[in-house]
Write a protein that holds these residues in place. Structure first.
Motif, mmCIF file in Angstrom:
data_model
loop_
_atom_site.group_PDB
_atom_site.id
_atom_site.type_symbol
_atom_site.label_atom_id
_atom_site.label_comp_id
_atom_site.label_asym_id
_atom_site.label_seq_id
_atom_site.Cartn_x
_atom_site.Cartn_y
_atom_site.Cartn_z
ATOM 1 N N ASP A 92 30.682 -28.855 -28.653
ATOM 2 C CA ASP A 92 31.854 -29.302 -29.396
ATOM 3 C C ASP A 92 31.875 -30.833 -29.365
ATOM 4 O O ASP A 92 32.322 -31.444 -28.389
ATOM 5 C CB ASP A 92 33.123 -28.729 -28.759
ATOM 6 N N SER A 93 31.379 -31.459 -30.423
ATOM 7 C CA SER A 93 31.255 -32.915 -30.447
ATOM 8 C C SER A 93 32.606 -33.608 -30.374
ATOM 9 O O SER A 93 32.730 -34.706 -29.807
ATOM 10 C CB SER A 93 30.497 -33.364 -31.693
ATOM 11 N N THR A 94 33.632 -32.972 -30.937
ATOM 12 C CA THR A 94 34.974 -33.556 -30.871
ATOM 13 C C THR A 94 35.467 -33.619 -29.439
ATOM 14 O O THR A 94 36.022 -34.633 -28.992
ATOM 15 C CB THR A 94 35.957 -32.751 -31.731
ATOM 16 N N LEU A 95 35.235 -32.548 -28.689
ATOM 17 C CA LEU A 95 35.641 -32.517 -27.290
ATOM 18 C C LEU A 95 34.852 -33.545 -26.486
ATOM 19 O O LEU A 95 35.414 -34.236 -25.622
ATOM 20 C CB LEU A 95 35.441 -31.123 -26.700
ATOM 21 N N VAL A 96 33.567 -33.694 -26.761
ATOM 22 C CA VAL A 96 32.751 -34.687 -26.067
ATOM 23 C C VAL A 96 33.342 -36.081 -26.271
ATOM 24 O O VAL A 96 33.492 -36.861 -25.326
ATOM 25 C CB VAL A 96 31.292 -34.649 -26.560
ATOM 26 N N THR A 97 33.705 -36.384 -27.511
ATOM 27 C CA THR A 97 34.298 -37.693 -27.821
ATOM 28 C C THR A 97 35.625 -37.869 -27.108
ATOM 29 O O THR A 97 35.907 -38.931 -26.527
ATOM 30 C CB THR A 97 34.502 -37.835 -29.337
ATOM 31 N N GLN A 98 36.457 -36.847 -27.130
ATOM 32 C CA GLN A 98 37.762 -36.933 -26.472
ATOM 33 C C GLN A 98 37.633 -37.134 -24.972
ATOM 34 O O GLN A 98 38.448 -37.820 -24.349
ATOM 35 C CB GLN A 98 38.567 -35.660 -26.766
ATOM 36 N N LEU A 99 36.606 -36.551 -24.364
ATOM 37 C CA LEU A 99 36.402 -36.682 -22.927
ATOM 38 C C LEU A 99 35.838 -38.044 -22.536
ATOM 39 O O LEU A 99 35.817 -38.395 -21.350
ATOM 40 C CB LEU A 99 35.478 -35.574 -22.420
ATOM 41 N N GLY A 100 35.376 -38.827 -23.522
ATOM 42 C CA GLY A 100 34.882 -40.164 -23.224
ATOM 43 C C GLY A 100 33.512 -40.468 -23.771
ATOM 44 O O GLY A 100 32.961 -41.537 -23.492
ATOM 45 N N GLY A 101 32.941 -39.525 -24.537
ATOM 46 C CA GLY A 101 31.632 -39.753 -25.133
ATOM 47 C C GLY A 101 30.511 -39.167 -24.304
ATOM 48 O O GLY A 101 30.655 -38.902 -23.106
ATOM 49 N N SER A 102 29.374 -38.963 -24.922
ATOM 50 C CA SER A 102 28.243 -38.340 -24.243
ATOM 51 C C SER A 102 27.675 -39.263 -23.167
ATOM 52 O O SER A 102 27.799 -40.491 -23.244
ATOM 53 C CB SER A 102 27.145 -37.984 -25.254
ATOM 54 N N LEU A 103 27.064 -38.666 -22.160
ATOM 55 C CA LEU A 103 26.407 -39.394 -21.085
ATOM 56 C C LEU A 103 24.906 -39.281 -21.293
ATOM 57 O O LEU A 103 24.363 -38.174 -21.387
ATOM 58 C CB LEU A 103 26.815 -38.822 -19.723
ATOM 59 N N ALA A 104 24.234 -40.406 -21.360
ATOM 60 C CA ALA A 104 22.843 -40.433 -21.801
ATOM 61 C C ALA A 104 21.881 -39.734 -20.852
ATOM 62 O O ALA A 104 20.887 -39.147 -21.287
ATOM 63 C CB ALA A 104 22.387 -41.880 -22.011
ATOM 64 N N ASP A 105 22.169 -39.788 -19.560
ATOM 65 C CA ASP A 105 21.231 -39.215 -18.604
ATOM 66 C C ASP A 105 21.944 -38.928 -17.290
ATOM 67 O O ASP A 105 23.155 -39.151 -17.146
ATOM 68 C CB ASP A 105 20.042 -40.154 -18.381
#
Length: 431
Positions: free
Chosen positions: A200-213
């Motif tokens: 869920d990309s929207t949830l990822v953004t709401q949580l603070g964005g993806s973590l690269a590694d």
């Protein structure tokens, strides 16, 4: 992680009508045991008392009822959340002394006795700096630091020496970090190792964005434990204000929740072995617990921080922290996760990967509805009993470990409180 010996007697005490814990613990370990006149709870769903009602479940993050269902399943004849069960053993929970649910900004005087809970179901220790409203996880609910600061403002920054402070927090933080880590890809894998689950990309953004590694993920975990608004900072404020008994209950191992068990734990593909990453957030598997290791688990980071900060006070005087990982392994253990169905020794009749939410009348006892998907976070705020189904007898009500993807049933919460009171308090000479 090695299995520990099953403590069957304590488990039976916990599941017999969610029994009062004082019947199970034996003699006191100290001549001056803790006898709190008030419990102040902070954190998440493990201590959220909903509306505080003792005549209905009142929105707790466990199994909720309705007025049209049999009284046995909607009346709180026994405490239901971790903080309530602990309050019950000290005589601080009853129909005549219901828990008080507090919200930020409430200037009403605190009661002199009983249970006061600032905890909110999906509250986090620390939201990511870039986080926005996080829907069903985190949402607008106050962080741990905000809860503690509001309480301290109410007591003029002076904690009473006979107040027991209970902190149950971190589960949502671990979920947030994990989901943001998985969110670096568009999909993740289900437990079969082949089926793709859309992120869920929207949830990822709401949580603070993806973590690269992994490095970025564990840096975020360190901020949760040791950051300026992290767990240690909240503990410090309480101790500096005079708290003499601060109980810190670590988050559950997400790999053993229905959500975690729905994810891949074996595939060698790019985003496989999701459960392995969840394990590493909670406790150390392939990493050594050393001060110099940036990838220390939550448990290791907290243990190191407490021993550095309080030394002889940690786990013996003012601050007691409880690691639930090994206990949860026992309460949820099956032949799929180990060698034995250890969960059966603790009164859990249904397979722990099966949550009680979204049940349908399919056989006896009822099983989950076909439409239920473990990764669907509509099922992360506790159950609401379907009055028309009339399936909630005491037998089925108390046979599940998890109410939904992340939250425990009253049985699960009581197992935690039982372990804390009968084992950890005894070891720490708090009883």
């Amino acid at each position: 992680m090695n299995q520990i010996v099953s403590q069957t007697f304590k488990a039976l005490c916990a599941i017999t009508a969610l029994a009062v814990l004082s019947a199970c613990g034996g003699a006191s370990s100290t001549v001056n045991p803790l006898h709190p006149t008030r419990i102040i709870a902070f954190g998440d769903g493990l201590s959220d008392v909903g509306t505080g009602s003792v005549t209905g479940l009142g929105g707790r993050f466990t199994i909720n009822g309705s007025d049209t269902v049999a009284a046995a399943t909607t009346t709180l004849a026994t405490p239901t959340t971790v903080s309530e069960v602990l309050a019950g053993v000290y005589g601080l929970w009853s129909a005549a002394l219901p828990p008080v649910a507090r919200t930020i900004g409430d200037t009403t005087s605190l009661p002199a006795t009983g249970l006061v809970s600032y905890a909110k179901g999906n509250a986090m220790i620390r939201k990511a700096d870039a986080a926005t409203k996080t829907g069903s996880l985190g949402g607008d609910e106050p962080t741990l630091m905000a809860q503690v600061q509001d309480y301290l403002a109410r007591v003029n920054n002076k904690v009473a020496t006979d107040d027991l402070i209970v902190i149950t927090a971190g589960t949502r933080d671990l979920f947030s970090i994990a989901y943001r880590y998985f969110g670096r890809n568009a999909t993740m894998l289900a437990a079969d190792g082949t089926t793709s689950i859309n992120i869920d990309s929207t949830l990822v953004t709401q949580l603070g964005g993806s973590l690269a590694d992994k490095t970025a993920a564990f840096a975020e975990l360190d901020r949760v434990v040791n950051g300026s608004n992290g767990l240690m900072a909240s503990i410090d404020l309480l101790v500096q204000a005079g708290a003499t008994h601060v109980l810190v209950v670590e988050p559950m191992n997400l790999a053993r929740t229905p959500w975690g068990l729905s994810l891949d734990g074996s595939s060698a593909s790019a985003d496989g072995k999701s459960k392995n990453f969840l394990w590493s957030l909670s406790y150390d598997t392939d990493e050594a617990c050393l001060k110099t290791n940036a990838n220390n688990s939550f448990h290791c980071k907290l243990t190191v921080a407490l021993m550095d900060k309080y030394k002889t006070d940690a786990d013996s005087r003012r601050v007691l922290h409880v690691d639930l990982a090994q206990q949860l392994n026992l309460w949820s253990g099956t032949t799929e996760t180990g060698n034995l169905n250890t969960y059966l020794s603790y009164g859990v009749a249904q397979a722990p990967k099966t949550p009680a939410c979204a049940v349908a009348i399919v056989g006896t006892p009822p099983t989950t509805a076909i439409s239920y998907v473990a990764t669907d976070f509509r099922y992360s705020t506790g159950c609401t009993v379907n009055a028309s189904s009339a399936i909630w007898t005491d037998t089925t009500f108390n046979s599940y470990l998890f109410a939904d993807n992340l939250n425990l049933t009253p049985l699960g919460n009581t197992l935690i409180a039982n372990y804390i009171y009968n084992t950890k308090f005894y070891q720490a000479a708090w009883r």
